[in-house]
Design an enzyme around this catalytic site. Sequence first.
Site, PDB file in Angstrom:
ATOM      1  N   LYS A  22       0.858  -1.191   0.000  1.00 51.22           N
ATOM      2  CA  LYS A  22       0.000   0.000   0.000  1.00 51.22           C
ATOM      3  C   LYS A  22       0.886   1.230   0.000  1.00 51.22           C
ATOM      4  CE  LYS A  22      -4.045   1.921   0.109  1.00 51.22           C
ATOM      5  NZ  LYS A  22      -3.529   2.865  -0.927  1.00 51.22           N
ATOM      6  N   GLN A  70       7.037   3.990   4.095  1.00 47.40           N
ATOM      7  CA  GLN A  70       5.658   3.523   4.082  1.00 47.40           C
ATOM      8  C   GLN A  70       5.483   2.247   4.899  1.00 47.40           C
ATOM      9  OE1 GLN A  70       3.812   5.663   1.849  1.00 47.40           O
ATOM     10  NE2 GLN A  70       2.016   4.987   2.956  1.00 47.40           N
ATOM     11  N   LYS A  88       5.085   3.547   8.547  1.00 49.33           N
ATOM     12  CA  LYS A  88       3.893   4.383   8.634  1.00 49.33           C
ATOM     13  C   LYS A  88       2.640   3.520   8.608  1.00 49.33           C
ATOM     14  CE  LYS A  88       3.809   7.855   5.837  1.00 49.33           C
ATOM     15  NZ  LYS A  88       3.653   8.655   4.594  1.00 49.33           N
ATOM     16  N   LYS A 137       5.659   2.082  -2.824  1.00 45.06           N
ATOM     17  CA  LYS A 137       5.547   3.427  -3.404  1.00 45.06           C
ATOM     18  C   LYS A 137       5.885   3.309  -4.881  1.00 45.06           C
ATOM     19  CE  LYS A 137       4.480   7.569  -1.763  1.00 45.06           C
ATOM     20  NZ  LYS A 137       3.443   7.841  -0.746  1.00 45.06           N
ATOM     21  N   GLY A 143      -2.942   8.033  -4.575  1.00 48.81           N
ATOM     22  CA  GLY A 143      -2.325   9.221  -5.147  1.00 48.81           C
ATOM     23  C   GLY A 143      -1.193   9.746  -4.279  1.00 48.81           C
ATOM     24  N   ASP A 144      -0.460  10.690  -4.829  1.00 47.63           N
ATOM     25  CA  ASP A 144       0.610  11.394  -4.122  1.00 47.63           C
ATOM     26  C   ASP A 144       0.805  12.693  -4.899  1.00 47.63           C
ATOM     27  OD1 ASP A 144       3.784  11.838  -3.466  1.00 47.63           O
ATOM     28  OD2 ASP A 144       2.840  10.689  -1.878  1.00 47.63           O
ATOM     29  N   THR A 165      -4.665  13.427   4.917  1.00 42.14           N
ATOM     30  CA  THR A 165      -3.279  13.628   5.336  1.00 42.14           C
ATOM     31  C   THR A 165      -3.116  14.941   6.093  1.00 42.14           C
ATOM     32  OG1 THR A 165      -2.532  12.373   3.399  1.00 42.14           O
ATOM     33  CG2 THR A 165      -0.875  13.652   4.581  1.00 42.14           C
ATOM     34  N   ASN A 200      -2.580  19.651  -1.667  1.00 46.26           N
ATOM     35  CA  ASN A 200      -3.639  18.987  -0.925  1.00 46.26           C
ATOM     36  C   ASN A 200      -3.366  18.917   0.573  1.00 46.26           C
ATOM     37  OD1 ASN A 200      -6.135  17.286  -1.145  1.00 46.26           O
ATOM     38  ND2 ASN A 200      -4.783  15.800  -0.192  1.00 46.26           N
ATOM     39  N   SER A 225      -7.088   5.545   3.425  1.00 43.32           N
ATOM     40  CA  SER A 225      -7.081   4.637   2.278  1.00 43.32           C
ATOM     41  C   SER A 225      -7.474   3.233   2.703  1.00 43.32           C
ATOM     42  CB  SER A 225      -5.696   4.619   1.630  1.00 43.32           C
ATOM     43  OG  SER A 225      -5.455   5.785   0.887  1.00 43.32           O
TER      44      SER A 225
END
Length: 452
Positions: free
Chosen positions: A97, A118, A121, A133, A172-173, A217, A248, A384
């Site tokens: 993820k 990630q 996290k 990622k 997304g990022d 976020t 964002n 997510s």
Amino acid sequence: MTETFAALPEAVRSTFATVLARNPHEPEFQQAVHEVLDSVAPVIERHPAFAELGILERIVEPERQIMFRVPWVDDAGTVRVNRGFRIQFSSVLGPYKGGLRFHPTVNASIVKFLGFEQIFKNALTGQGIGGAKGGSDFDPHGRSDAEIMRFCQSFMNELYRHLGEHTDVPAGDIGVGAREIGYLFGQYRRITNRHESGMFTGKGVQWGGAEVRTEATGYGAVFFAEAMLGVAGESLEGRRVSVSGSGNVAVYAIAKAQQLGAVPVTASDSSGYVVDDAGIDLGLLRQVKETERARIAEYAARRPSARFVPDARPWEVPVDVAFPCATQNELDEMDAQALIANGVRAVVEGANMPSTPGAIAAFRSAGVLFAPGKAANAGGVATSALEMSQNASRQRWTFADSEAKLRQIMRDVHDAAFDAAERYGRPGDYVVGANSAGFERVAYAMAAQGVI
């Protein structure tokens, strides 16, 4: 990095030496690994079985690294070629993820550092998701919708074979928003002949997305700050706040900070920053950056209480709490010293690794409350995971329900990091706490599942 390597505890030095040898031109990845290894050395010393099972040696090496070309045709009929990446780092806690980033700076080092972060996290959220990622050096800025659609379709033509709701679930990022996710998901559905809603998160609410995912976020970083200050008997009420970025994460960090009574006074982009002593006008900021896609200077041009500072970052502005929400290594040691000199109380990372090692050391030395990104910006991936749950059960939760769940998850993330810091003799050190808590969860699972 030599001096940094020499400072590492003995228990982790050999692992870092291997990382340096195998990844010699990847400074961002080296930096991310170094921070984690420095923090988890006491965990290794307390749990010798982790060393015997080679947990560290395995965790710093991705399970799979995918790199591919992405050919596409622009509106002028010219063939363009970009490079695509997906680094699938760890699936021990659940399907991979992590987001996709479309930005000219994307390279193997950037994607690997993001994927490595990630792992921990995602572990901290307690949601049963692994770490990955991906992305491309494609720049969506200035491209037409048709060009972005063709690029996304070409990108997915290769990546689809490595994805699935039980395998790898992107989101997304930077550079990948609702538009890009729609094109990517559409091509995945077309190729596979499956409407697999749970294989992509960040979707539009009208077609399977979760409420609060867009805000998550930024909201999550502020919720973490709320919990961190709460331990000290303080709050965000009346606090003067600086925020970097205007995308964002920054927009929704500003929004939630305002709702909790704080006064955000800055926003920025690559051209400089604005400071608005009356407090950021969120409607105007969104008009300038989201609707018009203009430079941040345009905000100051329309706002009498604001001024624009070109080619600079907002850390020289006196504030109580700082939220770096733009990109990696945007806040260096000199910036940290400026914030400290101006009396900053807390720094909360909304972006991934926005503070350099020198900055982090300065904050910790000065007694500034410091929340690392792998804990403070976990709200996006946590939501997510909530989206994945809703897709699996064919349910829809309200905005209020989703926000309440996010707030509780961020409190749990805070408490896990806080408790781990206490357990390993570093009370109040959220860097050690977040890394140790996330690492423990991953290490126990790796030990249980064998050498794979």
